[in-house]
Design a protein around this motif. Structure first.
Motif, mmCIF file in Angstrom:
data_model
loop_
_atom_site.group_PDB
_atom_site.id
_atom_site.type_symbol
_atom_site.label_atom_id
_atom_site.label_comp_id
_atom_site.label_asym_id
_atom_site.label_seq_id
_atom_site.Cartn_x
_atom_site.Cartn_y
_atom_site.Cartn_z
ATOM 1 N N PHE A 2 -17.214 15.308 0.264
ATOM 2 C CA PHE A 2 -17.635 14.292 -0.703
ATOM 3 C C PHE A 2 -16.538 13.952 -1.709
ATOM 4 O O PHE A 2 -16.212 12.785 -1.919
ATOM 5 N N MET A 3 -15.973 14.964 -2.352
ATOM 6 C CA MET A 3 -14.953 14.696 -3.372
ATOM 7 C C MET A 3 -13.729 14.022 -2.770
ATOM 8 O O MET A 3 -13.151 13.122 -3.374
ATOM 9 N N LYS A 19 -10.671 9.113 -2.604
ATOM 10 C CA LYS A 19 -9.980 8.096 -1.804
ATOM 11 C C LYS A 19 -10.489 6.702 -2.174
ATOM 12 O O LYS A 19 -9.705 5.765 -2.333
ATOM 13 N N ILE A 20 -11.793 6.565 -2.339
ATOM 14 C CA ILE A 20 -12.369 5.275 -2.736
ATOM 15 C C ILE A 20 -11.803 4.849 -4.088
ATOM 16 O O ILE A 20 -11.354 3.710 -4.261
ATOM 17 N N LEU A 21 -11.805 5.753 -5.045
ATOM 18 C CA LEU A 21 -11.321 5.421 -6.388
ATOM 19 C C LEU A 21 -9.828 5.120 -6.390
ATOM 20 O O LEU A 21 -9.365 4.217 -7.099
ATOM 21 N N SER A 22 -9.081 5.839 -5.588
ATOM 22 C CA SER A 22 -7.649 5.581 -5.477
ATOM 23 C C SER A 22 -7.395 4.176 -4.942
ATOM 24 O O SER A 22 -6.533 3.442 -5.441
ATOM 25 N N ARG A 23 -8.152 3.794 -3.948
ATOM 26 C CA ARG A 23 -7.993 2.454 -3.371
ATOM 27 C C ARG A 23 -8.444 1.378 -4.358
ATOM 28 O O ARG A 23 -7.853 0.306 -4.438
ATOM 29 N N LEU A 24 -9.492 1.659 -5.123
ATOM 30 C CA LEU A 24 -9.929 0.692 -6.135
ATOM 31 C C LEU A 24 -8.875 0.531 -7.230
ATOM 32 O O LEU A 24 -8.678 -0.569 -7.749
ATOM 33 N N PHE A 25 -8.192 1.615 -7.557
ATOM 34 C CA PHE A 25 -7.114 1.507 -8.538
ATOM 35 C C PHE A 25 -6.042 0.539 -8.041
ATOM 36 O O PHE A 25 -5.503 -0.259 -8.808
ATOM 37 N N THR A 35 -9.684 9.659 -15.093
ATOM 38 C CA THR A 35 -8.821 10.661 -15.726
ATOM 39 C C THR A 35 -9.639 11.806 -16.315
ATOM 40 O O THR A 35 -9.231 12.963 -16.220
ATOM 41 N N GLU A 36 -10.772 11.506 -16.902
ATOM 42 C CA GLU A 36 -11.614 12.565 -17.476
ATOM 43 C C GLU A 36 -12.062 13.555 -16.405
ATOM 44 O O GLU A 36 -12.135 14.753 -16.637
ATOM 45 N N LEU A 37 -12.362 13.043 -15.220
ATOM 46 C CA LEU A 37 -12.854 13.895 -14.139
ATOM 47 C C LEU A 37 -11.764 14.266 -13.129
ATOM 48 O O LEU A 37 -12.059 14.841 -12.080
ATOM 49 N N SER A 38 -10.521 13.921 -13.444
ATOM 50 C CA SER A 38 -9.367 14.224 -12.573
ATOM 51 C C SER A 38 -9.600 13.756 -11.140
ATOM 52 O O SER A 38 -9.405 14.503 -10.180
ATOM 53 N N LEU A 39 -9.993 12.500 -11.000
ATOM 54 C CA LEU A 39 -10.308 11.954 -9.682
ATOM 55 C C LEU A 39 -9.135 11.227 -9.037
ATOM 56 O O LEU A 39 -9.170 10.947 -7.842
ATOM 57 N N ILE A 40 -8.132 10.901 -9.834
ATOM 58 C CA ILE A 40 -6.914 10.282 -9.307
ATOM 59 C C ILE A 40 -5.733 11.029 -9.908
ATOM 60 O O ILE A 40 -5.690 11.255 -11.120
#
Length: 127
Positions: free
Chosen positions: A58-59, A64-70, A105-110
């Motif tokens: 899941f993570m 990956k989704i968030l990275s692509r949205l960035f 950034t708060e959740l260290s997702l990228i």
């Protein structure tokens, strides 16, 4: 799954177009959004029933989704921001980006290295 989407999935169902599309082109962006929608609607990745556990991947998928949205934000800011400003939507796009930035950034997702393309603008806008 649509035929167009089948053309851009690898065996591991990640978004890697088999045909070359210039990132930032409308076709690429549409395929990316379709891929994201497929991921979000996949109940094996994003379970909707209470008590159904999230998969171990899941993570990885969410990041990956968030990275692509960035990357979409990068494209919009670099190539289309003059048009965004002309439409009077600058404040809306900036607010959307700030919320996105603070969330990832708060959740260290990228990884911070991936955020480099908008680093200067982000430091003025978000710090």
């Amino acid at each position: 799954m649509s035929t167009a989407l089948k053309q851009v999935f690898n065996k591991d169902r990640t978004f890697r177009p088999k045909r070359k599309f210039e990132p930032g082109t409308q076709r690429f962006e549409l395929l990316l959004m379709d891929w994201i929608e497929v991921q979000i609607n996949n109940e094996h990745i994003f379970p909707t029933n209470v008590g159904t556990p999230f998969p171990k991947t899941f993570m990885q998928v969410a990041k990956k989704i968030l990275s692509r949205l960035f990357r979409v934000f990068v494209h919009v800011y670099i190539h289309h921001f003059d048009r965004v400003s002309q439409m009077g939507a600058e404040a809306h796009v900036n607010t959307c980006y700030k919320h996105f930035y603070y969330f990832v950034t708060e959740l260290s997702l990228i990884d911070h290295k991936e955020l480099e393309p908008l680093k200067e603008m982000t430091s003025r806008m978000c710090h």
